[in-house]
Design a protein around this motif. Structure first.
Motif, mmCIF file in Angstrom:
data_model
loop_
_atom_site.group_PDB
_atom_site.id
_atom_site.type_symbol
_atom_site.label_atom_id
_atom_site.label_comp_id
_atom_site.label_asym_id
_atom_site.label_seq_id
_atom_site.Cartn_x
_atom_site.Cartn_y
_atom_site.Cartn_z
ATOM 1 N N SER A 1 11.703 -52.185 19.900
ATOM 2 C CA SER A 1 10.965 -51.681 21.058
ATOM 3 C C SER A 1 10.194 -50.390 20.790
ATOM 4 C CB SER A 1 11.917 -51.462 22.249
ATOM 5 O OG SER A 1 12.868 -50.467 21.946
ATOM 6 N N ALA A 2 10.514 -49.689 19.728
ATOM 7 C CA ALA A 2 9.846 -48.412 19.441
ATOM 8 C C ALA A 2 8.406 -48.645 18.997
ATOM 9 C CB ALA A 2 10.612 -47.666 18.362
ATOM 10 N N ASP A 3 7.526 -47.777 19.471
ATOM 11 C CA ASP A 3 6.137 -47.847 19.019
ATOM 12 C C ASP A 3 6.001 -47.078 17.705
ATOM 13 O OD1 ASP A 3 6.162 -45.174 19.758
ATOM 14 O OD2 ASP A 3 4.830 -45.429 21.454
ATOM 15 N N ALA A 4 4.829 -47.185 17.091
ATOM 16 C CA ALA A 4 4.608 -46.558 15.785
ATOM 17 C C ALA A 4 4.787 -45.047 15.841
ATOM 18 C CB ALA A 4 3.224 -46.925 15.251
ATOM 19 N N ALA A 5 4.331 -44.419 16.903
ATOM 20 C CA ALA A 5 4.458 -42.966 17.011
ATOM 21 C C ALA A 5 5.923 -42.546 17.044
ATOM 22 C CB ALA A 5 3.725 -42.460 18.252
ATOM 23 N N THR A 6 6.740 -43.289 17.773
ATOM 24 C CA THR A 6 8.174 -42.989 17.850
ATOM 25 C C THR A 6 8.835 -43.186 16.497
ATOM 26 O OG1 THR A 6 8.237 -43.638 20.172
ATOM 27 C CG2 THR A 6 10.337 -43.598 18.995
ATOM 28 N N LEU A 7 8.511 -44.288 15.825
ATOM 29 C CA LEU A 7 9.095 -44.549 14.510
ATOM 30 C C LEU A 7 8.729 -43.453 13.521
ATOM 31 C CD1 LEU A 7 8.344 -48.366 14.366
ATOM 32 C CD2 LEU A 7 10.613 -47.315 14.577
ATOM 33 N N ALA A 8 7.467 -43.047 13.512
ATOM 34 C CA ALA A 8 7.021 -42.007 12.582
ATOM 35 C C ALA A 8 7.689 -40.668 12.875
ATOM 36 C CB ALA A 8 5.499 -41.867 12.645
#
Length: 92
Positions: free
Chosen positions: A28-35
């Motif tokens: 569910s995490a978006d790319a910004a959250t993952l980064a």
């Protein structure tokens, strides 16, 4: 004034630990959250994780992150404690 320095320094030291302490759901995490949340993952690797999820469906377990090109065992081990992979509900 000096009595405030020690608690302030302690807070500054603990803040990154607390930020990394929250769970990150690979499904569910978006790319910004993952980064932002994963150690060793910048914007390019985060985008690769999201692209893999969109192409192959949800991750079955946190260990599946190594299936993403450019993500190795080191990233998994560095983030194992905070990674989760929620399962979609039946009917989705």
């Amino acid at each position: 004034m000096f009595r405030f320095i020690k608690p302030l320094l302690a807070a500054l030291v603990l803040l990154p630990t607390l930020a990394w302490g929250s769970q990150v759901d690979l499904n569910s995490a978006d790319a910004a959250t993952l980064a932002r949340a994963l150690k060793g993952v910048g914007p390019a690797r985060a985008e690769a994780i999201v692209a893999w999820r969109e192409a192959h469906g949800p991750f079955r377990s946190p260990e599946d992150i190594v299936l993403v090109q450019g993500i190795g065992e080191r990233v998994l081990e560095d983030n194992r404690e905070i990674l989760t992979a929620s399962q979609p509900e039946k009917g989705d």
